[in-house]
Design an enzyme around this catalytic site. Structure first.
Site, PDB file in Angstrom:
ATOM      1  N   HIS A   1       0.850  -1.197   0.000  1.00  9.36           N
ATOM      2  CA  HIS A   1       0.000   0.000   0.000  1.00  9.36           C
ATOM      3  C   HIS A   1       0.878   1.236   0.000  1.00  9.36           C
ATOM      4  CE1 HIS A   1      -3.195   2.801   1.083  1.00  9.36           C
ATOM      5  NE2 HIS A   1      -3.994   1.877   0.590  1.00  9.36           N
TER       6      HIS A   1
ATOM      7  N   ASP B   1      -7.998  -5.454  -0.110  1.00  8.95           N
ATOM      8  CA  ASP B   1      -8.507  -6.233  -1.236  1.00  8.95           C
ATOM      9  C   ASP B   1      -8.180  -7.708  -1.132  1.00  8.95           C
ATOM     10  OD1 ASP B   1      -9.715  -4.133  -2.590  1.00  8.95           O
ATOM     11  OD2 ASP B   1      -7.757  -3.436  -3.262  1.00  8.95           O
TER      12      ASP B   1
HETATM   13  N1  CMC Z   1       4.281  -7.478  -5.072  1.00  8.96           N
HETATM   14  C1  CMC Z   1       5.619  -7.464  -5.207  1.00  8.96           C
HETATM   15  N2  CMC Z   1       6.398  -6.368  -5.012  1.00  8.96           N
HETATM   16  C2  CMC Z   1       5.765  -5.238  -4.666  1.00  8.96           C
HETATM   17  C3  CMC Z   1       4.374  -5.170  -4.499  1.00  8.96           C
HETATM   18  C4  CMC Z   1       3.615  -6.347  -4.706  1.00  8.96           C
HETATM   19  N3  CMC Z   1       2.298  -6.335  -4.557  1.00  8.96           N
HETATM   20  N4  CMC Z   1       4.017  -3.920  -4.148  1.00  8.96           N
HETATM   21  C5  CMC Z   1       5.153  -3.212  -4.110  1.00  8.96           C
HETATM   22  N5  CMC Z   1       6.230  -4.006  -4.415  1.00  8.96           N
HETATM   23  C6  CMC Z   1       7.639  -3.620  -4.402  1.00  8.96           C
HETATM   24  C7  CMC Z   1       7.999  -2.792  -5.610  1.00  8.96           C
HETATM   25  O1  CMC Z   1       8.449  -3.589  -6.681  1.00  8.96           O
HETATM   26  C8  CMC Z   1       9.081  -1.910  -5.045  1.00  8.96           C
HETATM   27  O2  CMC Z   1      10.267  -2.679  -4.973  1.00  8.96           O
HETATM   28  P1  CMC Z   1      11.705  -1.961  -5.177  1.00  8.96           P
HETATM   29  O3  CMC Z   1      11.832  -0.991  -4.045  1.00  8.96           O
HETATM   30  O4  CMC Z   1      12.694  -3.087  -5.109  1.00  8.96           O
HETATM   31  O5  CMC Z   1      11.650  -1.306  -6.513  1.00  8.96           O
HETATM   32  C9  CMC Z   1       8.629  -1.632  -3.620  1.00  8.96           C
HETATM   33  O6  CMC Z   1       7.834  -2.776  -3.274  1.00  8.96           O
HETATM   34  C10 CMC Z   1       7.809  -0.368  -3.458  1.00  8.96           C
HETATM   35  O7  CMC Z   1       6.718  -0.428  -4.379  1.00  8.96           O
HETATM   36  P2  CMC Z   1       6.082   0.815  -5.119  1.00  8.96           P
HETATM   37  O8  CMC Z   1       5.453   0.353  -6.392  1.00  8.96           O
HETATM   38  O9  CMC Z   1       7.097   1.918  -5.207  1.00  8.96           O
HETATM   39  O10 CMC Z   1       4.979   1.239  -4.080  1.00  8.96           O
HETATM   40  P3  CMC Z   1       3.744   2.157  -4.381  1.00  8.96           P
HETATM   41  O11 CMC Z   1       3.452   2.858  -3.121  1.00  8.96           O
HETATM   42  O12 CMC Z   1       3.996   2.988  -5.585  1.00  8.96           O
HETATM   43  O13 CMC Z   1       2.605   1.120  -4.769  1.00  8.96           O
HETATM   44  C11 CMC Z   1       0.727  -0.303  -4.696  1.00  8.96           C
HETATM   45  C12 CMC Z   1       1.556   0.748  -3.939  1.00  8.96           C
HETATM   46  C13 CMC Z   1      -0.527  -0.618  -3.879  1.00  8.96           C
HETATM   47  C14 CMC Z   1       0.284   0.237  -6.053  1.00  8.96           C
HETATM   48  C15 CMC Z   1       1.607  -1.570  -4.873  1.00  8.96           C
HETATM   49  O14 CMC Z   1       2.001  -2.077  -3.620  1.00  8.96           O
HETATM   50  C16 CMC Z   1       0.889  -2.645  -5.701  1.00  8.96           C
HETATM   51  O15 CMC Z   1       0.951  -2.595  -6.927  1.00  8.96           O
HETATM   52  N6  CMC Z   1       0.199  -3.623  -5.020  1.00  8.96           N
HETATM   53  C17 CMC Z   1      -0.574  -4.617  -5.711  1.00  8.96           C
HETATM   54  C18 CMC Z   1      -1.905  -4.021  -6.140  1.00  8.96           C
HETATM   55  C19 CMC Z   1      -2.869  -3.847  -4.978  1.00  8.96           C
HETATM   56  O16 CMC Z   1      -3.049  -4.737  -4.150  1.00  8.96           O
HETATM   57  N7  CMC Z   1      -3.511  -2.670  -4.950  1.00  8.96           N
HETATM   58  C20 CMC Z   1      -4.551  -2.379  -3.933  1.00  8.96           C
HETATM   59  C21 CMC Z   1      -4.160  -1.265  -3.032  1.00  8.96           C
HETATM   60  S1  CMC Z   1      -5.242  -1.189  -1.597  1.00  8.96           S
HETATM   61  C22 CMC Z   1      -6.764  -0.693  -2.235  1.00  8.96           C
HETATM   62  C23 CMC Z   1      -6.822   0.760  -2.490  1.00  8.96           C
HETATM   63  O17 CMC Z   1      -6.723   1.543  -1.499  1.00  8.96           O
HETATM   64  O18 CMC Z   1      -7.003   1.142  -3.661  1.00  8.96           O
END
Ligand code: CMC
Length: 438
Positions: free
Chosen positions: A315, A372
Site C-alpha cells: 500500500h 482487497d
Molecule cells: N508485489 C511485489 N512487489 C511489490 C508489491 C507487490 N504487490 N508492491 C510493491 N512491491 C515492491 C515494488 O516492486 C518496489 O520494490 P523496489 O523498491 O525493489 O523497486 C517496492 O515494493 C515499493 O513499491 P512501489 O510500487 O514503489 O509502491 P507504491 O506505493 O507505488 O505502490 C501499490 C503501492 C498498492 C500500487 C503496490 O504495492 C501494488 O501494486 N500492489 C498490488 C496491487 C494492490 O493490491 N492494490 C490495492 C491497493 S489497496 C486498495 C486501495 O486503497 O485502492
C-alpha cells in the site's frame, strides 16, 4: 469537532538555492494530526522554480476534515472515529452521514437521513433502456462508467453546484442510486430482470435483494451476509486523497457537475493498482491454482524483470498493517462458516499470506495484505462474480467521493486544479515543410 490549527506566521521552513545562496522562508502549516506541510504556493513567485512530485508521494493537494490515515501506525479514522469502532458499532448509512455532515447523527437526524436515502433509491425508468445499449458481456465497471456519467442527463434539477440544496439532493441521489445501478448492472450482465428497490429493507439488505432476488420466488436476506456487506461498505467508504478521490476533486475543481465527477472517480477506481485489485487477487489465486505453486509465484513477484506483483499486497500509505484487512480477515471466516463454504481459495490465500509475510523481500519493503486481499473471498462466497468486485467498491466509495467533493465546493475560494510539469521535450525549433524533410 476538533478545531483545525494553522500557525502560518509562527513556523517557517527555509529553503536555500545552493547555486545562488539565496534563501526563501516558506510558511509551515500544522493539521490536527499527522505531518505538517510546507506551504509552497509562493515558491514560484519567489524563486522561479516549481516542485517536482509526479506521483504525489510527498504533496498535500488539499485541506480535509474527513479522513485521517497514519500509515506507520496502521490507523484509519473518519472524522476522528477509528475504523475498528465504526465497523464494530456503526452502520454504513451512519458512516455516510458522518462523512457527509461531520458528526454522528442524533436518532431523529439519522431517521430523516435514512428515509431520504431510502426514498431516492429508485432510478428514472428511462435508465432501464439505457442499459440496452451495452453488450451483455461488457465489464460491469465499463457499464458503471457510462451509466453514472449519464445521471447528469436525467437529473437536471440538481446540477447547480453553487446551490447548497441542489448539492445535497445530488449527494443523496448518488448515495441512494449507485447501489441500484450497480445491482442493475449485475442483473443485466446475468440476463436477469431488474429488481426494484424495497423500502422496508436496510441499505445493505436492499442491495443484496436487488442483486440476488428473482421475480418468481421470495428472497430472504441472510443477516450474516447483510452484516458482512455492510462492513465491506464501511471499510471502503473513504480513504482520504487516493487516486480516485483525487480524480473526483480534480474533475470537480473545474466546476463539473457531481454526477460527472463521480463517473470520473469510477473510471479511476477501475485500475488494478487501485479498486481493481480485489478482482485481480481472485484471478491471481485461481492462476496459482494449488498451494505447491505459491513459491513459484512469490519468486515471480520478486523478479524485477517480471511485471507480476502479488495482488492484494502493499500500500502507498500503510507501511505496517492495513486495519481494513484485519477486520475483513475475521469477517471472511464468519461468512464462510455461516454458509458452510469450504473455499480452497481462502486456504490458499492464508498460505500465501503466511509465506509472503516470512519472506525477506516482503518484510524489507513492508508489504503485507491490504483490504482487497480478503474482500474478494467474502464477495465470492456471497455469490458475486469477480467482475463485480470493483463495482461494490465503487458503491461504498461514492460516499467518500461525494463528501470530499462537497467539502471542496464549500471551501471559500474554489480554484481549478492545475499541476505544473518538468518539460523534457524538444526546445523551440522551426517547422520544416514536408517536401524538405529527410
Ligand atoms: N508485489 C511485489 N512487489 C511489490 C508489491 C507487490 N504487490 N508492491 C510493491 N512491491 C515492491 C515494488 O516492486 C518496489 O520494490 P523496489 O523498491 O525493489 O523497486 C517496492 O515494493 C515499493 O513499491 P512501489 O510500487 O514503489 O509502491 P507504491 O506505493 O507505488 O505502490 C501499490 C503501492 C498498492 C500500487 C503496490 O504495492 C501494488 O501494486 N500492489 C498490488 C496491487 C494492490 O493490491 N492494490 C490495492 C491497493 S489497496 C486498495 C486501495 O486503497 O485502492
Amino acid at each position: 469537532m476538533a478545531k483545525e490549527q494553522e500557525h502560518v506566521d509562527e513556523k517557517t521552513f527555509t529553503l536555500t538555492n545552493d547555486q545562488t545562496g539565496e534563501s526563501v522562508r516558506l510558511p509551515v502549516k500544522d493539521g490536527t494530526c499527522g505531518p505538517s506541510v510546507i506551504d509552497i504556493r509562493s515558491l514560484y513567485a519567489q524563486t522561479g522554480h516549481f516542485t517536482f512530485d509526479p506521483s504525489f508521494t510527498a504533496t498535500g493537494s488539499c485541506k480535509s476534515r474527513l479522513t485521517y490515515i497514519d500509515g506507520e501506525e496502521g490507523l484509519l479514522m473518519h472524522r476522528g472515529y477509528t475504523i475498528e469502532e465504526l465497523t464494530e458499532q456503526s452502520s454504513f448509512l451512519e458512516v455516510a452521514y458522518l462523512l457527509l455532515y461531520g458528526d454522528l447523527p442524533s436518532e431523529s437526524d439519522f431517521k430523516a437521513f435514512e428515509r431520504n436515502i431510502t426514498y431516492h433509491t429508485m432510478v428514472h425508468e428511462q435508465i432501464n433502456y439505457f442499459y440496452r445499449g451495452f453488450r451483455r458481456d461488457a465489464h460491469p465497471m465499463a457499464v458503471m462508467c457510462g451509466i453514472v456519467g449519464a445521471l447528469s442527463a436525467f437529473y437536471h434539477d440538481s446540477l447547480d453546484i453553487w446551490d447548497p440544496q441542489q448539492r445535497e439532493v445530488s449527494a443523496h441521489r448518488l448515495i441512494a442510486k449507485i447501489p441500484t445501478l450497480a445491482a442493475m448492472t449485475y442483473k443485466y450482465t446475468m440476463g436477469q430482470p431488474f429488481m426494484y428497490p424495497r423500502n422496508d429493507l436496510s441499505f445493505s439488505e436492499n442491495f443484496l435483494y436487488m442483486c440476488f432476488a428473482l421475480p418468481p420466488e421470495p428472497y430472504k436476506v441472510n443477516p450474516v451476509l447483510a452484516n458482512a456487506m455492510d462492513k465491506i461498505f464501511i471499510l471502503h467508504a473513504d480513504h482520504e486523497q487516493n487516486a480516485s478521490t483525487s480524480t473526483v476533486r480534480l474533475a470537480g475543481s473545474s466546476q463539473a457537475n457531481p454526477f460527472a465527477c463521480i463517473a470520473s472517480g469510477i473510471a479511476s477506481l477501475w485500475g488494478p493498482s487501485h479498486g481493481g485489485a480485489n478482482q485481480a487477487v481472485l484471478e491471481m489465486l485461481s492462476e496459482i491454482g494449488t498451494k505447491d505453486r505459491i513459491p513459484e509465484f512469490i519468486a515471480r513477484a520478486k523478479d524485477k524483470d517480471d511485471p507480476f506483483r502479488l495482488m492484494g499486497f502493499g500500500h502507498r500509505v500503510y507501511k505496517n498493517r492495513d486495519p481494513r484487512a484485519e477486520v475483513l480477515k475475521s469477517s471472511a471466516h464468519e461468512v464462510l462458516a455461516d454458509l458452510g463454504v469450504n473455499d480452497p481459495m481462502l486456504e490458499m490465500a492464508m498460505e500465501l499470506e503466511k509465506i509472503a509475510l516470512e519472506d525477506e523481500y516482503f518484510i524489507e519493503r513492508k508489504l503485507f495484505p491490504n483490504v482487497d486481499f480478503y474482500s474478494g473471498i467474502i464477495l465470492r462466497a456471497m455469490g458475486f462474480p469477480t467482475s463485480m468486485f470493483t463495482v461494490l467498491f465503487a458503491v461504498a466509495r461514492t460516499v467518500g467521493w461525494i463528501s470530499q467533493w462537497k467539502e471542496m465546493i464549500e471551501e471559500p475560494a474554489l480554484k481549478i486544479g492545475r499541476p505544473r510539469q518538468l518539460y523534457i521535450g524538444p526546445q523551440k525549433r522551426p517547422y520544416i515543410p514536408m517536401k524538405d524533410r529527410k
